[in-house]
Design an enzyme around this catalytic site. Structure first.
Site, PDB file in Angstrom:
ATOM      1  N   PHE A 278     -17.271  33.003  -4.392  1.00 16.19           N
ATOM      2  CA  PHE A 278     -16.283  33.069  -3.303  1.00 16.19           C
ATOM      3  C   PHE A 278     -16.728  32.277  -2.075  1.00 16.19           C
ATOM      4  O   PHE A 278     -15.888  31.883  -1.267  1.00 16.19           O
ATOM      5  CB  PHE A 278     -16.082  34.532  -2.851  1.00 16.19           C
ATOM      6  CG  PHE A 278     -15.441  35.412  -3.871  1.00 16.19           C
ATOM      7  CD1 PHE A 278     -16.183  35.968  -4.904  1.00 16.19           C
ATOM      8  CD2 PHE A 278     -14.081  35.695  -3.809  1.00 16.19           C
ATOM      9  CE1 PHE A 278     -15.602  36.792  -5.846  1.00 16.19           C
ATOM     10  CE2 PHE A 278     -13.482  36.519  -4.749  1.00 16.19           C
ATOM     11  CZ  PHE A 278     -14.243  37.066  -5.777  1.00 16.19           C
ATOM     12  N   ALA A 279     -18.048  32.123  -1.895  1.00 17.80           N
ATOM     13  CA  ALA A 279     -18.545  31.541  -0.646  1.00 17.80           C
ATOM     14  C   ALA A 279     -18.120  30.082  -0.532  1.00 17.80           C
ATOM     15  O   ALA A 279     -18.427  29.280  -1.406  1.00 17.80           O
ATOM     16  CB  ALA A 279     -20.079  31.630  -0.631  1.00 17.80           C
TER      17      ALA A 279
ATOM     18  N   TYR B 110      -9.927  20.449   1.910  1.00 21.83           N
ATOM     19  CA  TYR B 110     -10.297  21.762   1.372  1.00 21.83           C
ATOM     20  C   TYR B 110      -9.804  21.891  -0.075  1.00 21.83           C
ATOM     21  O   TYR B 110     -10.575  22.229  -0.985  1.00 21.83           O
ATOM     22  CB  TYR B 110      -9.715  22.880   2.249  1.00 21.83           C
ATOM     23  CG  TYR B 110      -9.759  24.220   1.563  1.00 21.83           C
ATOM     24  CD1 TYR B 110     -10.980  24.784   1.223  1.00 21.83           C
ATOM     25  CD2 TYR B 110      -8.594  24.892   1.218  1.00 21.83           C
ATOM     26  CE1 TYR B 110     -11.030  26.006   0.559  1.00 21.83           C
ATOM     27  CE2 TYR B 110      -8.641  26.113   0.561  1.00 21.83           C
ATOM     28  CZ  TYR B 110      -9.860  26.654   0.225  1.00 21.83           C
ATOM     29  OH  TYR B 110      -9.909  27.847  -0.442  1.00 21.83           O
TER      30      TYR B 110
ATOM     31  N   LYS C  17     -11.967  22.064  -3.936  1.00 20.09           N
ATOM     32  CA  LYS C  17     -11.807  23.048  -5.018  1.00 20.09           C
ATOM     33  C   LYS C  17     -11.373  22.350  -6.315  1.00 20.09           C
ATOM     34  O   LYS C  17     -11.772  22.761  -7.417  1.00 20.09           O
ATOM     35  CB  LYS C  17     -10.788  24.110  -4.615  1.00 20.09           C
ATOM     36  CG  LYS C  17     -11.238  24.980  -3.448  1.00 20.09           C
ATOM     37  CD  LYS C  17     -12.366  25.941  -3.846  1.00 20.09           C
ATOM     38  CE  LYS C  17     -12.761  26.834  -2.696  1.00 20.09           C
ATOM     39  NZ  LYS C  17     -13.573  27.975  -3.086  1.00 20.09           N
TER      40      LYS C  17
ATOM     41  N   PHE D 291      -3.027  32.307  -3.726  1.00 19.06           N
ATOM     42  CA  PHE D 291      -2.086  31.831  -2.732  1.00 19.06           C
ATOM     43  C   PHE D 291      -2.523  32.506  -1.416  1.00 19.06           C
ATOM     44  O   PHE D 291      -3.689  32.412  -1.082  1.00 19.06           O
ATOM     45  CB  PHE D 291      -0.650  32.015  -3.220  1.00 19.06           C
ATOM     46  CG  PHE D 291      -0.302  30.877  -4.201  1.00 19.06           C
ATOM     47  CD1 PHE D 291      -1.063  30.681  -5.350  1.00 19.06           C
ATOM     48  CD2 PHE D 291       0.686  29.945  -3.906  1.00 19.06           C
ATOM     49  CE1 PHE D 291      -0.827  29.588  -6.206  1.00 19.06           C
ATOM     50  CE2 PHE D 291       0.930  28.859  -4.759  1.00 19.06           C
ATOM     51  CZ  PHE D 291       0.169  28.684  -5.905  1.00 19.06           C
ATOM     52  N   ASN D 292      -1.703  33.201  -0.680  1.00 16.98           N
ATOM     53  CA  ASN D 292      -2.203  33.676   0.620  1.00 16.98           C
ATOM     54  C   ASN D 292      -2.713  35.109   0.545  1.00 16.98           C
ATOM     55  O   ASN D 292      -1.923  36.057   0.603  1.00 16.98           O
ATOM     56  CB  ASN D 292      -1.133  33.498   1.688  1.00 16.98           C
ATOM     57  CG  ASN D 292      -0.977  32.039   2.066  1.00 16.98           C
ATOM     58  OD1 ASN D 292      -0.619  31.219   1.222  1.00 16.98           O
ATOM     59  ND2 ASN D 292      -1.281  31.709   3.293  1.00 16.98           N
TER      60      ASN D 292
ATOM     61  N   ARG E  45       5.106  30.859   2.534  1.00 17.14           N
ATOM     62  CA  ARG E  45       3.893  31.147   1.772  1.00 17.14           C
ATOM     63  C   ARG E  45       4.113  32.382   0.906  1.00 17.14           C
ATOM     64  O   ARG E  45       4.995  33.202   1.160  1.00 17.14           O
ATOM     65  CB  ARG E  45       2.709  31.431   2.721  1.00 17.14           C
ATOM     66  CG  ARG E  45       2.261  30.229   3.531  1.00 17.14           C
ATOM     67  CD  ARG E  45       1.530  29.204   2.668  1.00 17.14           C
ATOM     68  NE  ARG E  45       1.100  28.042   3.429  1.00 17.14           N
ATOM     69  CZ  ARG E  45       1.867  26.980   3.688  1.00 17.14           C
ATOM     70  NH1 ARG E  45       3.119  26.930   3.248  1.00 17.14           N
ATOM     71  NH2 ARG E  45       1.384  25.958   4.362  1.00 17.14           N
TER      72      ARG E  45
ATOM     73  N   ARG F 271       0.751  22.179  12.161  1.00 20.80           N
ATOM     74  CA  ARG F 271      -0.696  22.095  11.940  1.00 20.80           C
ATOM     75  C   ARG F 271      -0.914  21.114  10.786  1.00 20.80           C
ATOM     76  O   ARG F 271      -0.298  21.263   9.725  1.00 20.80           O
ATOM     77  CB  ARG F 271      -1.216  23.485  11.585  1.00 20.80           C
ATOM     78  CG  ARG F 271      -2.713  23.569  11.404  1.00 20.80           C
ATOM     79  CD  ARG F 271      -3.172  25.010  11.227  1.00 20.80           C
ATOM     80  NE  ARG F 271      -2.705  25.585   9.968  1.00 20.80           N
ATOM     81  CZ  ARG F 271      -3.001  26.809   9.549  1.00 20.80           C
ATOM     82  NH1 ARG F 271      -3.727  27.601  10.305  1.00 20.80           N
ATOM     83  NH2 ARG F 271      -2.548  27.255   8.398  1.00 20.80           N
TER      84      ARG F 271
END
Ligand code: UFG
Length: 331
Positions: A75-76, A143, A147, A171-172, A223, A282
């Protein structure tokens, strides 16, 4: 038979909830976390916490000394889309370097199952919504690209070393442990739901809605918010699947909510107004990201227990109300 797992980033939001789920079924857990964004207090009691960086060979050796591990769950990572547009090379280099070091160490220590926290950010401009797993990978940010690289690296780790992997594209992630033991506490906080709730509580300035000129019905980004406990459950199922094969799954509820809909739902749940203004877009934000999770539902029988946005926000609100300073003790 209880198993022992290594969880990197187990002091973070999604990682800590997975640790809780593994401990609840009787497994043993070793967490490797540098606490740069996670919190020691978020590591559930019963897990071993090794404080250190994946990039530090000594820390990695200390963690693997607690093995043998039935699986490694990674996860990190640096995980903010917006930051990655400002610091693309740091995101690409760090996430790739740490992921590769961990994959290599897992192989060297005879681990056969690897779970990667992957992301909806693999899909920058998806052509099919909800997004199925066979949508072409075309990240909208460094980002997401980092991945995508690790997903590719895991294909080679299997071909060359037989390491099976589950790439779970969240997803979120949102909500909080329904039992109130864990919640979301990023510093700085950049995620929509915690910011909305803090604005409602008057603990932060009004929320800025990042753009209302997107090609969506109300002009704000859409989202797919998925409860963190449902994500944890998907990891447990993926670990079972890994005993026979590698898997790739998109994890969401299949329903999208706009920023304005999240605000309206939070106002209903909290009974308070969410003060907000509209600002510019953004960088790196795709207009719509909604998952098709049909594959994991059909193959593994996964079904979200908390699919309603109201429930997700209510759990996040309950934790925040009980922990107004997050994991930090109030002075
Ligand atoms: N948003 C605002 N104002 C804010 C914060 C967010 O309008 O102050 C908007 C964003 O523009 C976006 C939505 O709310 O449209 C959700 O933003 P988040 O920052 O909460 O989440 P992201 O969608 O940017 O990113 C998250 C994870 C990523 C993951 C992605 C997948 O942080 O790691 O979901 O969808 F890749």
């Amino acid at each position: 038979m209880p198993e022992t797992h290594l969880v990197t980033g187990g002091a973070g939001f999604v990682g800590s909830h997975l640790v809780l789920a593994l401990l609840a079924r009787g497994d043993r857990v070793v967490v490797l976390d540098d606490l740069s964004t996670g919190h020691a207090a978020a590591v559930p009691e019963g897990a071993v916490l090794i404080t250190g960086r994946i990039g530090d060979p000594d820390a990695l050796a200390r963690a693997f000394a607690h093995g043998p591990f039935a699986s490694v769950l990674h996860f990190a990572a640096l995980s903010l889309v917006g930051d990655s547009m400002r610091e693309p090379y740091r995101y690409l280099a760090e996430n790739a370097k740490n992921g590769l070091a961990l994959i290599e160490a897992a192989v060297a220590h005879g681990v056969t199952r690897f779970v990667l926290s992957s992301t909806a950010a693999l899909f920058g401009a998806p052509t099919t919504i909800p997004i199925p797993e066979d949508e072409p990978i075309d990240p909208g940010s460094p980002y997401g690209e980092s991945k995508a690289w690790l997903e590719r690296a895991l294909i080679w780790a299997e071909r060359i070393h037989g390491l099976r992997s589950a790439c779970l594209r969240y997803f979120n992630a949102a909500g909080a442990d329904p039992g109130g033991r864990l919640g979301e506490d990023h510093r700085p906080e950049t995620h929509l739901i915690p910011l909305v709730l803090d604005a409602a509580a008057g603990r932060r300035p009004p929320l800025t809605v990042f753009g209302d000129d997107y090609p969506t019905p109300d002009g704000t980004c859409i989202r797919d918010y998925i409860h963190v406990a449902d994500l944890a459950e998907a990891h447990l199922l993926a670990l079972e699947a890994l005993t026979t094969r590698s898997v790739r799954y998109n994890l969401g509820n299949g329903t999208g909510y706009s920023v304005r809909e999240v605000i309206a739902t939070a106002e209903r749940v909290t009974g308070r107004r969410v003060p907000h203004t509209v600002g510019p877009r953004r960088a790196g934000d795709p207009p719509v990201l909604v998952a098709s999770s049909r594959r994991i539902r059909e193959e593994l029988g996964w079904a979200p227990r908390y699919p309603e946005l109201e429930t997700i926000i209510a759990h996040a609100w309950a934790w925040r109300q009980a922990h107004p300073d997050g994991y930090r003790q109030p002075r």
